[in-house]
Design a protein around this motif. Sequence first.
Motif: not given
Length: 355
Positions: A52-54, A59-60, A93-95, A99-107
Amino acid sequence: MPSPATLLPLAATNSEDATESVTNAASFIEENWAAWLGIGLRILLIIVIAAALRSVVRKALTKLIGRMNSSAEAVEGTALGGLLVNAERRRQRSEAIGSVLRSVASFVILGTAALMVLGALKIDLAPLLASAGVAGVAIGFGARNLVTDFLSGVFMIMEDQYGVGDKIDAGVASGEVIEVGLRVTKLRGDNGEIWYVRNGEIKRIGNLSQGWATAGVDVQVRPTENLTHIREVVQEVANSLAKESPWDERLWGPVEVLGLDEVLLASMTVRVSAKTMPGQQFSVERELRWRLKEAFDAAGIRIIGGLPPAEEEEEAPDPSASVAAPSALNNPTSPQSMATTPIPAPSSGSPRITK
């Protein structure tokens, strides 16, 4: 072969052992089922919370990226649009950042959940964490260049130092950016070559495609020319250039005479400058030189290095060039002339010397 009377005690013993084993197993399950159920529920709760947190974090981040894209589209049609604020470039650039932030958050979230699950299973994490720390130090030491390139690429993208289509000078190479990666930046040089530059090796970056550029032209004229007349001719050329397409879009400021850049005995240099679109200063300089040369020729303004005027092309011959140098033999009274005088023939009455 043993008799049935002998086998009966043995069968009774085996039956008692089986009954005792089943009883012990049932007692063990009865005593520990509550703990197992608690561990299972804890693991299930950890997995649900992590998932749920991921999902919420992703989404945020996606919503944040969408808001950045919408703000870029709103600016695209204003005076700050175009090359100053490129909506497509900001979207890319935003994409990339998303992508980098989503990968870091998931990890981070999934890694933390995995460690919590191992802790719930009563597994000692101290040796695992120690081994992971030693392995991380070894890998980081061996791949320090890779880590440096990755971190440099992340900060370059986040700070928007350059993007695809920009012309940059990266020190080790220069050219047009055709691809921006987290580890390598790909450039195309002026001669068509492709440069692969590691982000960690870029110490300084000169972006030639952001903001504006300056077109500068130096004109060398004779020091006897009238500066006021030169300024008037340049102003006429500037007005005609600013009214014609596509130069009216490439010029972002008036063409002005900055003044005398250098004054010598045989020439003086007049500096002409104009603010242009980024990357268009060279074409503006070439067109400006072309028009200034034509205008100066029409106005009779001499440019140093050109053809000489007509009155200087055919100079009058030197009258002394056809006159020979003076000679002592031209003076009949000089000793040299008298020495070359022929000996006169003897007269008839003069004595003769004979043998």
